[in-house]
Design a protein around this motif. Structure first.
Motif, PDB file in Angstrom:
ATOM      1  N   HIS A   1      38.743  42.014  40.996  1.00 21.23           N
ATOM      2  CA  HIS A   1      38.599  43.468  41.051  1.00 21.23           C
ATOM      3  C   HIS A   1      37.274  43.887  40.436  1.00 21.23           C
ATOM      4  O   HIS A   1      36.543  44.726  40.986  1.00 21.23           O
ATOM      5  CB  HIS A   1      39.775  44.116  40.310  1.00 21.23           C
ATOM      6  CG  HIS A   1      39.754  45.610  40.322  1.00 21.23           C
ATOM      7  ND1 HIS A   1      38.986  46.352  39.446  1.00 21.23           N
ATOM      8  CD2 HIS A   1      40.397  46.516  41.101  1.00 21.23           C
ATOM      9  CE1 HIS A   1      39.176  47.632  39.671  1.00 21.23           C
ATOM     10  NE2 HIS A   1      40.027  47.756  40.673  1.00 21.23           N
TER      11      HIS A   1
ATOM     12  N   ASP B   1      41.792  48.086  44.690  1.00 26.16           N
ATOM     13  CA  ASP B   1      43.058  47.342  44.639  1.00 26.16           C
ATOM     14  C   ASP B   1      43.681  47.229  46.026  1.00 26.16           C
ATOM     15  O   ASP B   1      44.159  46.159  46.422  1.00 26.16           O
ATOM     16  CB  ASP B   1      44.046  48.035  43.691  1.00 26.16           C
ATOM     17  CG  ASP B   1      43.760  47.727  42.235  1.00 26.16           C
ATOM     18  OD1 ASP B   1      43.071  46.717  41.968  1.00 26.16           O
ATOM     19  OD2 ASP B   1      44.214  48.498  41.362  1.00 26.16           O
ATOM     20  N   ARG B   2      43.685  48.325  46.753  1.00 26.74           N
ATOM     21  CA  ARG B   2      44.266  48.325  48.100  1.00 26.74           C
ATOM     22  C   ARG B   2      43.495  47.371  49.017  1.00 26.74           C
ATOM     23  O   ARG B   2      44.090  46.617  49.793  1.00 26.74           O
ATOM     24  CB  ARG B   2      44.236  49.747  48.670  1.00 26.74           C
ATOM     25  CG  ARG B   2      44.719  49.863  50.120  1.00 26.74           C
ATOM     26  CD  ARG B   2      44.776  51.315  50.564  1.00 26.74           C
ATOM     27  NE  ARG B   2      44.991  51.439  51.998  1.00 26.74           N
ATOM     28  CZ  ARG B   2      46.161  51.296  52.604  1.00 26.74           C
ATOM     29  NH1 ARG B   2      47.238  51.015  51.882  1.00 26.74           N
ATOM     30  NH2 ARG B   2      46.268  51.426  53.913  1.00 26.74           N
TER      31      ARG B   2
ATOM     32  N   THR C   1      44.273  43.706  47.990  1.00 25.70           N
ATOM     33  CA  THR C   1      45.618  43.258  48.363  1.00 25.70           C
ATOM     34  C   THR C   1      45.579  42.580  49.730  1.00 25.70           C
ATOM     35  O   THR C   1      46.205  41.534  49.952  1.00 25.70           O
ATOM     36  CB  THR C   1      46.594  44.450  48.396  1.00 25.70           C
ATOM     37  OG1 THR C   1      46.699  44.991  47.084  1.00 25.70           O
ATOM     38  CG2 THR C   1      47.970  44.018  48.885  1.00 25.70           C
ATOM     39  N   HIS C   2      44.813  43.152  50.617  1.00 21.77           N
ATOM     40  CA  HIS C   2      44.667  42.582  51.965  1.00 21.77           C
ATOM     41  C   HIS C   2      43.781  41.341  51.942  1.00 21.77           C
ATOM     42  O   HIS C   2      44.158  40.273  52.451  1.00 21.77           O
ATOM     43  CB  HIS C   2      44.080  43.636  52.905  1.00 21.77           C
ATOM     44  CG  HIS C   2      43.728  43.104  54.261  1.00 21.77           C
ATOM     45  ND1 HIS C   2      44.663  42.918  55.251  1.00 21.77           N
ATOM     46  CD2 HIS C   2      42.530  42.713  54.788  1.00 21.77           C
ATOM     47  CE1 HIS C   2      44.073  42.436  56.329  1.00 21.77           C
ATOM     48  NE2 HIS C   2      42.778  42.313  56.077  1.00 21.77           N
TER      49      HIS C   2
ATOM     50  N   ARG D   1      41.741  51.018  54.812  1.00 25.02           N
ATOM     51  CA  ARG D   1      41.566  50.544  53.443  1.00 25.02           C
ATOM     52  C   ARG D   1      40.083  50.417  53.090  1.00 25.02           C
ATOM     53  O   ARG D   1      39.729  49.810  52.086  1.00 25.02           O
ATOM     54  CB  ARG D   1      42.266  49.197  53.262  1.00 25.02           C
ATOM     55  CG  ARG D   1      41.833  48.146  54.261  1.00 25.02           C
ATOM     56  CD  ARG D   1      42.564  46.824  54.114  1.00 25.02           C
ATOM     57  NE  ARG D   1      42.219  45.970  55.251  1.00 25.02           N
ATOM     58  CZ  ARG D   1      42.937  45.890  56.369  1.00 25.02           C
ATOM     59  NH1 ARG D   1      44.065  46.563  56.484  1.00 25.02           N
ATOM     60  NH2 ARG D   1      42.540  45.109  57.350  1.00 25.02           N
TER      61      ARG D   1
ATOM     62  N   GLU E   1      40.153  33.755  45.294  1.00 24.50           N
ATOM     63  CA  GLU E   1      40.316  35.203  45.375  1.00 24.50           C
ATOM     64  C   GLU E   1      39.091  35.921  44.806  1.00 24.50           C
ATOM     65  O   GLU E   1      38.335  35.366  44.006  1.00 24.50           O
ATOM     66  CB  GLU E   1      41.575  35.627  44.619  1.00 24.50           C
ATOM     67  CG  GLU E   1      42.857  35.110  45.239  1.00 24.50           C
ATOM     68  CD  GLU E   1      44.102  35.696  44.598  1.00 24.50           C
ATOM     69  OE1 GLU E   1      43.987  36.707  43.870  1.00 24.50           O
ATOM     70  OE2 GLU E   1      45.201  35.150  44.838  1.00 24.50           O
TER      71      GLU E   1
ATOM     72  N   ASN F   1      42.591  39.329  49.517  1.00 28.14           N
ATOM     73  CA  ASN F   1      42.975  38.155  48.740  1.00 28.14           C
ATOM     74  C   ASN F   1      44.145  37.411  49.370  1.00 28.14           C
ATOM     75  O   ASN F   1      44.235  36.185  49.262  1.00 28.14           O
ATOM     76  CB  ASN F   1      43.268  38.542  47.297  1.00 28.14           C
ATOM     77  CG  ASN F   1      41.979  38.710  46.493  1.00 28.14           C
ATOM     78  OD1 ASN F   1      40.944  38.134  46.844  1.00 28.14           O
ATOM     79  ND2 ASN F   1      42.029  39.494  45.417  1.00 28.14           N
TER      80      ASN F   1
END
Length: 432
Positions: free
Chosen positions: A185, A165-166, A169-170, A147, A182, A172
């Motif tokens: 983006h 985004d990918r 996702t991890h 990622r 968090e 956050n």
């Protein structure tokens, strides 16, 4: 003529900077193949000190090409700051003398933050590793987790949002679990956009560049960071760095095949030091340890942390010779031992009543071993500045010969001061 790989044979801080600089005059290309800006070294050229953490040593030498390979994790802000600092010292960095692998992984602010959060938590629980908090480990985790944001992604901002985004996702999810806010983006997009213009001019397909140069007969010097005992597989795990530091990584971290590596030079300090946490069988918590630290100016180039000092550990270096396939060593800081009445060398360890000849991989056993020493007579004469064997005291030569015999590798170079010319050359690695 052959290519040369330089690796540290202990826990890092062996004096690689001076040796790499000395060798870089004979090289056409200097390649950094692992680590990040958690490692550092100081070059002294014509009385001017250059402190490098990320850039290969070749950048301060006119006419040399410096290359940052795909095995390195790159903090773009640290890279830019280092380039600007060198510019202020009169060293101009351009695509003519620096190339960066397009597939190298980037270190972002969220990596640095996560590194610090974890280390703080570990300090409270007694499981501290002693990282530099620079995001190296988390960046390598993202690389292995597929990622990561890579240098080439800066060239295509249109495809970057999905990759961010990918990544988030991890991260956050981790941050929520740790009770942290968090990361947005847009913050990461802004961070990447801000550095793209400064980094992209240096981007290149490094494996192809090196292959073409090799075929033309260029001499290539591969520069490692840290030391063998900090290798993620072969070191004192978990008190290690997050990458492979052994010579084999020079191939994987640059895109050149193992058959192109050539001479493996292990930089080896005449005593032993380490920074941070972890086992250290020959550590000296006495006046001799204090003497070595003060005489050797043992403070980290990057962090300024005081290094732990101890006697030379031949058992450890013997392991490094095997793990790296070391051809010969460069023995550094022999002069620091001047004036000691006697010297000790560790030749093995006692573990549970048994003598063993290597440091076991088990964390518990590493913490339990006791060194087995031999004792040699010291010397009172100075070795500072010696440039030939005849300049050395007889006992100093005896010490060097004993080291060679115990580790199973010859001394190719012997360093007797921080000055680059105070070096006894036994074998030129480029000509071996």
């Amino acid at each position: 003529m052959t290519n040369v790989v330089v690796v540290g044979s202990q826990w890092g801080d062996e004096g690689k900077g001076k040796i790499v600089d000395w060798l870089s005059e004979r090289a056409d290309i200097v390649v950094r193949f692992q680590g990040g800006h958690n490692a550092g070294h100081t070059l002294v050229i014509d009385g001017v000190s250059y402190k490098l953490s990320l850039l290969p040593s070749g950048v301060v030498r006119p006419g040399k090409l410096a290359v940052i390979g795909n095995g390195v994790v790159i903090d773009p802000h640290a890279l830019i700051a280092e380039i600007d600092k060198l510019a202020a010292q009169g060293v101009k960095i351009t695509p003519e003398n620096l190339r960066i692998a397009d597939n190298a992984t980037l270190i972002l602010s969220l990596h640095r933050e996560l590194d610090g959060i974890r280390e703080d938590a570990a300090s409270n629980s007694g499981t501290k590793i002693g990282t530099t908090r620079r995001g190296i480990g988390p960046a390598y985790e993202d690389k292995v987790g597929r990622r990561a944001i890579r240098v080439m992604d800066l060239a295509d901002l249109g495809t970057l949002p999905a990759k961010v985004d990918r990544l988030l996702t991890h991260h956050n999810a981790l941050r929520r679990g740790l009770g942290e806010t968090e990361v947005s983006h847009q913050a990461i997009m802004d961070e990447l956009s801000a550095v793209a213009e400064r980094v992209l001019p240096f981007m290149d397909t490094v494996w192809l560049l090196l292959d073409r140069q090799r075929r033309k007969g260029a001499r290539i010097l591969f520069e490692g960071a840290q030391g063998t005992l900090l290798d993620i597989d072969h070191g004192t795990y978990p008190f290690v760095t997050s990458s492979n530091t052994v010579a084999g990584q020079a191939a994987a971290g640059s895109g050149m095949g193992p058959g192109s590596l050539g001479y493996i030079l292990g930089i080896t300090k005449a005593y032993t030091t380490r920074v941070g946490e972890g086992p250290f069988p020959t550590e000296l918590d006495d006046e001799i340890g204090q003497f070595l630290g003060e005489r050797g100016h043992e403070f980290g180039t990057v962090t300024g942390r005081k290094r732990r000092c101890g006697w030379f550990d031949a058992a450890l270096v013997r392991q490094s010779v095997a793990a790296n396939g070391i051809t010969g060593i460069a023995l550094t800081k022999l002069d620091v031992l001047d004036g000691l009445d006697e010297l000790k060398i560790c030749v093995g360890y006692m573990l549970d009543g048994q003598e063993i000849d290597h440091l076991p991989a088990s964390q518990a056993q590493q913490a339990s071993v006791k060194p087995v020493y031999i004792t040699l007579e010291g010397w009172k004469e100075s070795t500072v500045g010696a440039r030939k064997w005849a300049d050395l005291p007889a006992q100093a030569i005896k010490y060097v010969r004993q080291v060679e015999e115990l580790i199973g590798a010859p001394v190719a170079l012997l360093s007797t001061s921080p000055e680059r010319d105070d070096t006894i050359l036994v074998t030129d690695p480029f000509e071996d």
